[in-house]
Design a protein around this motif. Structure first.
Motif, PDB file in Angstrom:
ATOM      1  N   THR A 131      67.790  42.979  34.421  1.00  0.00           N
ATOM      2  CA  THR A 131      68.458  43.151  35.713  1.00  0.00           C
ATOM      3  C   THR A 131      68.232  41.936  36.602  1.00  0.00           C
ATOM      4  OG1 THR A 131      68.291  45.563  35.602  1.00  0.00           O
ATOM      5  CG2 THR A 131      68.584  44.580  37.777  1.00  0.00           C
ATOM      6  N   GLY A 290      74.256  49.306  43.536  1.00  0.00           N
ATOM      7  CA  GLY A 290      73.876  48.712  42.263  1.00  0.00           C
ATOM      8  C   GLY A 290      72.397  48.471  42.105  1.00  0.00           C
ATOM      9  N   GLY A 326      75.300  46.276  39.118  1.00  0.00           N
ATOM     10  CA  GLY A 326      74.319  46.855  38.208  1.00  0.00           C
ATOM     11  C   GLY A 326      74.655  46.527  36.766  1.00  0.00           C
ATOM     12  N   PRO A 328      74.822  47.894  32.577  1.00  0.00           N
ATOM     13  CA  PRO A 328      74.847  49.079  31.712  1.00  0.00           C
ATOM     14  C   PRO A 328      73.451  49.400  31.198  1.00  0.00           C
ATOM     15  CG  PRO A 328      76.587  47.522  31.100  1.00  0.00           C
ATOM     16  CD  PRO A 328      75.701  46.827  32.091  1.00  0.00           C
ATOM     17  N   HIS A 329      73.154  50.685  31.119  1.00  0.00           N
ATOM     18  CA  HIS A 329      71.911  51.195  30.525  1.00  0.00           C
ATOM     19  C   HIS A 329      70.688  50.960  31.407  1.00  0.00           C
ATOM     20  CE1 HIS A 329      74.643  51.335  27.184  1.00  0.00           C
ATOM     21  NE2 HIS A 329      74.608  50.035  27.015  1.00  0.00           N
ATOM     22  N   ARG A 330      70.880  50.522  32.637  1.00  0.00           N
ATOM     23  CA  ARG A 330      69.774  50.272  33.554  1.00  0.00           C
ATOM     24  C   ARG A 330      70.125  50.891  34.901  1.00  0.00           C
ATOM     25  NH1 ARG A 330      70.979  46.246  30.113  1.00  0.00           N
ATOM     26  NH2 ARG A 330      69.294  45.166  29.026  1.00  0.00           N
ATOM     27  N   GLN A 332      72.306  53.007  35.511  1.00  0.00           N
ATOM     28  CA  GLN A 332      73.767  52.933  35.579  1.00  0.00           C
ATOM     29  C   GLN A 332      74.345  54.297  35.959  1.00  0.00           C
ATOM     30  OE1 GLN A 332      75.543  52.444  31.753  1.00  0.00           O
ATOM     31  NE2 GLN A 332      77.636  52.207  32.526  1.00  0.00           N
ATOM     32  N   VAL A 334      76.969  56.727  35.790  1.00  0.00           N
ATOM     33  CA  VAL A 334      78.071  56.918  34.840  1.00  0.00           C
ATOM     34  C   VAL A 334      79.176  57.765  35.444  1.00  0.00           C
ATOM     35  CG1 VAL A 334      78.681  57.914  32.598  1.00  0.00           C
ATOM     36  CG2 VAL A 334      76.534  56.652  32.872  1.00  0.00           C
ATOM     37  N   ASP A 345      69.738  55.293  32.031  1.00  0.00           N
ATOM     38  CA  ASP A 345      68.668  54.296  32.044  1.00  0.00           C
ATOM     39  C   ASP A 345      68.053  54.220  30.643  1.00  0.00           C
ATOM     40  OD1 ASP A 345      66.996  52.353  32.953  1.00  0.00           O
ATOM     41  OD2 ASP A 345      66.073  53.534  34.533  1.00  0.00           O
TER      42      ASP A 345
END
Length: 467
Positions: A131, A290, A326, A328-330, A332, A334, A345
């Protein structure tokens, strides 16, 4: 591409033919070296051969090499060296990786004719480095600076375009990459934090920290941005600074700053910069979608400090922070369905990362599990005050459930079932949070695939309204 310099005519073995290995092979060939490629996997060798490279079993040819270049996933010391690396060490063949090749090859004679020679920001740490790296790249781009993102995120370091006048390369570097690189000379180096991870590869926490610290001790960056919330960061800052007010070291913390030096803190969502004991800028981070939670505020503080080290002003950095979408996968976001938020996350693959995610939201339906981390997840029981219920998945679901027995829970086994059960039981104001605190390899090839499966499961729910 960055052609590798200084190895024209050399025979260079490339061990491991994933993204970084193939990138290194192309750059070596472009620089006039003779790459000799090997991977234990037939599929990887086939991909290399499809690009026109020939495979050579390096187990038999190490003695012919001038250099061996190793991909980051291949152990070179602990828990045991790969046989090819062991043979290279016996034969006295130097070992390097694509990051070492990048630093030895980036600068060219053309830089002498540039008004502003390119700069490199390199970012390492246990949590938040992806990030932070993406945020630095975003801030630079938002401010009109030509920037490229590479390394452990985005493109391979040798795959980027040669930077032009005023260009900046932002590198995310894992401990695997910093541990083996023979050259590490960033202009600005960032250390986010340290928590137990990859300990088998480094022989324990001491070796893990030493691998991270090499980024600061091998080449000596012009400026170092150091997270000092932990003793390792404070030790590193002490080793680098010549005096308490030495502004070549920017200390970053989530507590009120101490001392007369250059500091950036993020306390209760407010970023504050101080120099020589005086406040020089302040940014309210709390309303930035974000960057939710204290851990992302810490990431923002590191990114702010890195960009300040390159001369960006607080106002242009603040404008860039506000527009950061932001990763993806952190953390995030959805979707939001009936007042329930669904947050991905999946990158929270260890206990400390999951701890930060659990602190970021007020009422949580927690999806947790995978391959049980070393030491288990029992410490997270103390962080579960905001958890309405845990939904456990993966190979170690039942063992991990016992470790957080005081938390209301359900063993679901697979991710789709966990999402469905959490969504069924969630109430308006709840957050369904995937923060596994574990690696994904029992059910998924990597954390990205796990996160994508979460997104797909959420999108399959009735009544969804994507954000």
């Amino acid at each position: 591409m960055i052609p590798v310099r200084g190895l024209c005519g050399a025979r260079v073995g490339v061990l491991g033919l994933g993204r970084s290995g193939l990138s290194a092979a192309r750059a070596l060939e472009a620089g006039g070296a003779e790459p000799m490629l090997w991977d234990d996997g037939a599929a990887a060798r086939a991909r290399a051969e499809a690009e026109g490279f020939a495979s050579t079993d390096l187990r038999d040819d190490v003695g012919r090499l001038d250099l061996l270049v190793v991909s980051p996933g291949i152990p070179h010391l602990y828990p045991a060296p790969n046989p090819v690396i062991a043979a290279a060490m016996r034969a006295g063949v130097p070992v390097d990786n694509d990051i070492g090749l990048f630093f030895r090859s980036l600068a060219t004679p053309e830089w002498d004719r540039m008004d502003r020679p390119p700069r490199v920001i390199a970012i390492t740490g246990s949590n938040g480095k992806s990030t932070t790296s993406a945020l630095v790249h975003h801030l630079l781009s938002h401010a009109g600076r030509a920037a490229q993102l590479a390394g452990n995120i985005g493109r391979g370091a040798l795959d980027i375009d040669p930077p032009g006048d005023g260009g900046v390369v932002v590198l995310e570097l894992s401990s695997y990459q910093t541990d083996l690189a023979r050259a590490l000379t960033p202009d600005v180096a960032v250390f986010t934090n340290l928590s137990p991870d990859h300990l088998d590869r480094h022989g324990g926490m001491g070796g893990y920290f030493a691998a991270k610290a090499r980024l600061f001790t091998e080449g000596g960056p012009d400026r170092a941005v150091i997270g000092v919330d932990q003793v390792e960061g404070r030790f590193l800052a002490m080793r680098l600074a010549e005096a308490p007010a030495d502004d070549r070291v920017i200390r970053v913390s989530t507590a009120p700053p101490e001392g007369p030096g250059w500091t950036v803190s993020a306390v209760e969502g407010v970023l504050e910069e101080r120099r020589k004991g005086r406040k020089v800028s302040m940014i309210d981070l709390r309303g930035i979608p974000g960057l939710p939670g204290a851990h992302n505020h810490q990431n923002a503080a590191h990114a702010f400090a890195a960009c300040r080290a390159l001369g960006l002003g607080p106002r242009e950095i603040g404008a860039g922070l506000a527009s950061f979408p932001g990763l993806p996968h952190r953390s995030q976001l959805v979707a939001e369905i009936g007042g329930v938020r669904f947050v991905n996350d999946s990158k929270a693959t260890n206990v400390d990362a999951a701890r930060q995610a659990l602190r970021a939201f007020p009422r949580i339906r927690w999806i947790v599990g995978g391959i049980e981390p070393e030491g288990g997840i029992a410490p997270l029981a103390d962080e579960a005050g905001a958890v309405a219920k845990a939904y456990l998945i993966g190979h170690a679901a039942e063992r991990m459930a016992i470790q957080i027995a005081a938390v209301p829970q359900e063993v679901c086994g697979d991710l789709a079932t966990a999402v469905a059960r959490a969504a069924e039981e969630a109430e308006p104001g709840d957050t369904v949070l995937l923060a596994p605190a574990a690696k994904s390899f029992d059910q998924f090839t990597d954390f990205e695939k796990r996160g994508e499966a979460f997104v797909e499961a959420v999108r399959a729910l009735p009544g969804r309204s994507d954000r």
